[in-house]
Design a protein around this motif. Structure first.
Motif, PDB file in Angstrom:
ATOM      1  N   UNK A 109      46.325  36.030  35.427  1.00  0.00           N
ATOM      2  CA  UNK A 109      45.386  35.270  34.578  1.00  0.00           C
ATOM      3  C   UNK A 109      43.952  35.770  34.769  1.00  0.00           C
ATOM      4  N   UNK A 110      43.588  36.057  36.047  1.00  0.00           N
ATOM      5  CA  UNK A 110      42.246  36.573  36.319  1.00  0.00           C
ATOM      6  C   UNK A 110      42.038  37.942  35.671  1.00  0.00           C
ATOM      7  N   UNK A 111      43.055  38.751  35.773  1.00  0.00           N
ATOM      8  CA  UNK A 111      42.928  40.079  35.171  1.00  0.00           C
ATOM      9  C   UNK A 111      42.768  39.984  33.652  1.00  0.00           C
ATOM     10  N   UNK A 112      43.533  39.045  33.057  1.00  0.00           N
ATOM     11  CA  UNK A 112      43.426  38.869  31.597  1.00  0.00           C
ATOM     12  C   UNK A 112      42.038  38.379  31.213  1.00  0.00           C
ATOM     13  N   UNK A 113      41.545  37.410  32.035  1.00  0.00           N
ATOM     14  CA  UNK A 113      40.201  36.895  31.753  1.00  0.00           C
ATOM     15  C   UNK A 113      39.154  37.977  31.934  1.00  0.00           C
ATOM     16  N   UNK A 114      39.358  38.850  32.924  1.00  0.00           N
ATOM     17  CA  UNK A 114      38.431  39.939  33.172  1.00  0.00           C
ATOM     18  C   UNK A 114      38.382  40.893  31.999  1.00  0.00           C
TER      19      UNK A 114
END
Length: 292
Positions: A219-224
């Motif tokens: 999820x963090x990578x997607x948000x990044x």
């Protein structure tokens, strides 16, 4: 005790054998006399003889007498062996071991004592053979002589029965101890299975947390990727989450150690361990007794 230091029964047996030996000795002497008589009747028919003829007659007589005496001596030896065989056979039936001293057979004092005994029994008294002296076979030992042996055999049989009973008791105890050990081993396996299930549950919780962390990371990578503006914020949250993960893992490890420590401190675990230790010591003792 009589003249030869034997009891009456054994002395009668000796007299019976001496009578037999005197009879055989008389036959031997008659045979030797007949050899000389035959020489007189067959060869001494002339009034004069040459030296060679006399030597020839004496050589012939010597040969005949030597043969007769040798045959009688051999027969006497074999007869004595048969007599010893009878005595030894009787002794073996009662598990006795007789011994002989051959050196005493040349004891001049004892030989003279036997000669005096023979002279007193067969020449001066003219005794007639009694019923005990003409028995053809040796009689077995009397009951008085075998009483001790019978008691010993009975005692050994009784002790053997006691040992058999004791062995059966020990075998029964050993079987019961082995059964008890099997039950305790089964109980220990059940406890180990329970402990293993608890560890599996703890591992499952860790796996679930790791899955959640992986999902958060995704999820963090997607948000990044979606927003560069929130990149620093996301990175900080990711670091925080990792710290939380390590903290949770540490807590889980601590909880697992405490759980195992509490389980080992429970009364049921200590009692079970105590029982297993005692049973193992009992089994070792029983094995030592069985080995003895």
């Amino acid at each position: 005790q009589a003249e030869l230091g034997l009891n009456e029964h054994h002395q009668n047996e000796v007299i019976n054998y001496m009578r037999f030996a005197r009879f055989k000795r008389g036959l031997c002497l008659k045979t030797v006399d007949s050899c000389f008589q035959d020489l007189k009747e067959s060869r001494l028919v002339e009034e004069t003889f040459t030296v060679d003829e006399v030597i020839d007659m004496l050589d012939g007589l010597q040969t005949v007498v030597h043969s007769e005496v040798e045959s009688e001596l051999i027969n006497t030896t074999y007869t004595n062996v048969l007599l010893l065989r009878q005595l030894f056979s009787q002794a073996q039936k009662w598990y006795l071991k007789l011994q002989t001293d051959v050196s005493e057979l040349e004891n001049r004092e004892l030989l003279e004592q036997v000669a005096e005994f023979e002279k007193s029994e067969f020449t001066s008294s003219n005794k007639k053979p009694s019923a005990d002296l003409i028995k053809p076979k040796l009689t077995p030992l009397n009951e008085g002589g075998s009483e001790l042996l019978n008691k010993t055999v009975a005692y050994l049989q009784e002790e053997n029965e006691k040992l058999k009973t004791r062995l059966k008791t020990i075998e029964t105890q050993a079987t019961a101890a082995l059964d008890e050990k099997s039950k305790l081993e089964k109980s220990l396996k059940d406890l180990q299975m329970i402990q293993g299930d608890q560890k599996n549950n703890a591992n499952q919780d860790i796996t679930e947390l790791e899955n959640k962390v992986a999902a958060l990371k995704c999820q963090f990578e997607k948000t990044l990727n979606d927003s560069t503006a929130n990149q620093k914020f996301l990175e900080e949250n990711l670091v925080t989450t990792k710290h939380d993960l390590l903290k949770v893992q540490d807590q889980l490890s601590t909880a697992e150690k405490e759980l195992e420590k509490k389980f080992q401190q429970t009364a049921a675990y200590r009692n079970m361990k105590e029982i297993l230790t005692k049973k193992n010591e009992q089994i070792k003792d029983l094995r030592k007794k069985l080995s003895k």
